[in-house]
Scaffold this active site. Structure first.
Site, PDB file in Angstrom:
ATOM      1  N   GLN A   1       2.167  -6.640  -7.326  1.00  9.51           N
ATOM      2  CA  GLN A   1       3.100  -6.864  -6.217  1.00  9.51           C
ATOM      3  C   GLN A   1       2.840  -8.236  -5.579  1.00  9.51           C
ATOM      4  O   GLN A   1       1.709  -8.543  -5.202  1.00  9.51           O
ATOM      5  CB  GLN A   1       2.946  -5.737  -5.183  1.00  9.51           C
ATOM      6  CG  GLN A   1       3.923  -5.800  -4.043  1.00  9.51           C
ATOM      7  CD  GLN A   1       5.374  -5.560  -4.481  1.00  9.51           C
ATOM      8  OE1 GLN A   1       5.657  -4.656  -5.262  1.00  9.51           O
ATOM      9  NE2 GLN A   1       6.285  -6.384  -3.987  1.00  9.51           N
TER      10      GLN A   1
ATOM     11  N   ASP B   1       7.625  -6.558 -15.204  1.00  7.52           N
ATOM     12  CA  ASP B   1       8.389  -7.506 -14.383  1.00  7.52           C
ATOM     13  C   ASP B   1       9.088  -8.547 -15.253  1.00  7.52           C
ATOM     14  O   ASP B   1       9.983  -9.242 -14.785  1.00  7.52           O
ATOM     15  CB  ASP B   1       7.448  -8.243 -13.413  1.00  7.52           C
ATOM     16  CG  ASP B   1       7.471  -7.629 -12.021  1.00  7.52           C
ATOM     17  OD1 ASP B   1       8.484  -6.985 -11.683  1.00  7.52           O
ATOM     18  OD2 ASP B   1       6.478  -7.810 -11.297  1.00  7.52           O
TER      19      ASP B   1
ATOM     20  N   LYS C   1       8.556   2.273  -5.110  1.00 11.22           N
ATOM     21  CA  LYS C   1       8.384   2.272  -6.561  1.00 11.22           C
ATOM     22  C   LYS C   1       7.619   3.508  -7.028  1.00 11.22           C
ATOM     23  O   LYS C   1       7.980   4.137  -8.030  1.00 11.22           O
ATOM     24  CB  LYS C   1       7.646   0.987  -6.989  1.00 11.22           C
ATOM     25  CG  LYS C   1       8.534  -0.244  -6.861  1.00 11.22           C
ATOM     26  CD  LYS C   1       7.774  -1.553  -6.957  1.00 11.22           C
ATOM     27  CE  LYS C   1       8.733  -2.721  -6.692  1.00 11.22           C
ATOM     28  NZ  LYS C   1       8.077  -4.026  -6.581  1.00 11.22           N
TER      29      LYS C   1
END
Ligand code: NAP
Length: 316
Positions: free
Chosen positions: A97, A120, A53
């Site tokens: 995460q 997200d 990422k």
């Protein structure tokens, strides 16, 4: 005729180019969108994902930073960290995460992320915005599924879409996105009766189950589009044989590595489906591309710019 293979890597690369062009325009106007990734402890798989990422951010010109609290971090410490990122004006997107260590209250932490920075798309505010068709941040993997369908010119409106899997991360938001795009949507799960029969109704079949090769040809109407979200590590030789016997390239790689990545869709489905996403190289590459896209979208929305330009017009 074998299924048309939908090239997720190419679509993801196109999206990244569009995002990079958007970032360039924003930077020229004095704004560099930024993503903060919170990686708690040392989970090797998470470390690989986060590295990917951060690299992708650099490639499209986004600012990014990593926060790496130790395995022993408490919920209170992580809440303070998220609050700090919520207040930081250089940060447009916050990604925590998963998985988090067991002592951390994951739900509480995800709820603490400012919905405007929730790249997200997991915060209930963004879930509500999606279900009421208002602009918000959409979970990356299902958003990628829609991009594959749209950019491959697969009709959605009026089509029967069946999704196997009802997780908050993939199945449910995929269902909502397809419904918003005017498909007739059925969501299946582990308690669904006659799953194969329900799946055979689908013009668009989305498999998000987490079971290697579960969707066999009996589940697929001839000519249907099949989107395989599954990412399953196969290490058992018998399971490998069941899925990939006769595939010389896979066999060689399996012998060398002792594992391979398989989707939820059995390779034999390629003989029945009209179109199919491969694993790897299908939905997977879209997830990071859509994270980049969401970070730019969050920056535009939060900093008061329209998100109706460029990719933004297509992705919703
Ligand atoms: P999840 O939270 O475990 O959900 C799995 C869903 O599948 C559940 O709704 C479950 O039903 C259903 N299911 C399980 N066994 C079933 C069966 N035998 N028949 C019918 N339904 C069944 O998984 P997830 O997070 O949604 O992920 C799904 C897959 O996508 C995994 O392979 C994951 O690795 C992959 N994934 C890929 C990406 C990507 O970037 N490509 C991103 C996220 C996830 P119940 O609700 O009844 O238990």
């Amino acid at each position: 005729m074998p299924a048309r293979i939908l090239d997720g890597s190419k679509i993801a690369s196109d999206i990244r180019k569009e995002v990079a062009a958007d970032v360039q325009t924003m930077v020229a106007a004095g704004v560099r969108p930024g993503l903060a990734v919170v990686l708690v402890g040392h989970n090797p798989a998470s470390e690989i994902y986060v590295r990917g990422k951060v690299k992708a951010c650099a490639e499209v010109g986004l600012y990014s930073e990593q926060r790496t609290p130790p395995d022993t971090a408490t919920t209170a410490e992580l809440l303070a960290l998220v609050e700090d990122l919520n207040r930081d004006n250089n940060i447009d997107g916050i990604l925590v995460q998963l998985p988090l260590p067991p002592q951390v209250d994951s739900k509480k932490l995800l709820m603490a992320v400012d919905p405007a920075k929730d790249v997200d798309g997991f915060h209930p505010v963004n879930v509500g915005l999606l279900s009421t068709q208002r602009p918000g941040l959409v979970p990356c993997t299902p958003a990628g599924v829609l991009e594959i369908l749209k950019r491959s010119n697969i009709p959605i409106a009026g089509q029967e879409a069946v999704i196997v899997g009802r997780s908050d991360i993939v199945g449910k938001p995929a269902a909502m996105l397809l419904l918003n795009a005017n498909a007739t949507v059925t969501v299946c799960h582990s308690k669904t009766h006659d799953l194969a029969e329900v799946c055979r109704r689908a013009d668009i079949l989305v498999a998000a189950i987490g079971r290697a090769g579960m969707i066999t040809r009996d589940f697929v109407k001839p000519g249907a589009t099949v989107i395989d979200v599954g990412m399953n590590k196969v290490t058992d030789p018998a399971e490998f044989h069941h899925l990939f016997a006769g595939n010389a390239k896979r066999e060689e790689a399996f012998r060398a590595k002792g594992s391979t990545m398989a989707g939820d869709v059995h390779p034999e489905v390629a003989e029945v489906a009209g179109a199919l996403t491969p694993v790897p190289g299908g939905v997977g590459p879209l997830t990071i591309a859509m994270l980049m896209y969401n970070t730019v979208k969050a920056a535009k929305m939060r900093r008061g710019r329209s998100s109706g330009q460029g990719l933004g017009a297509r992705a919703q």
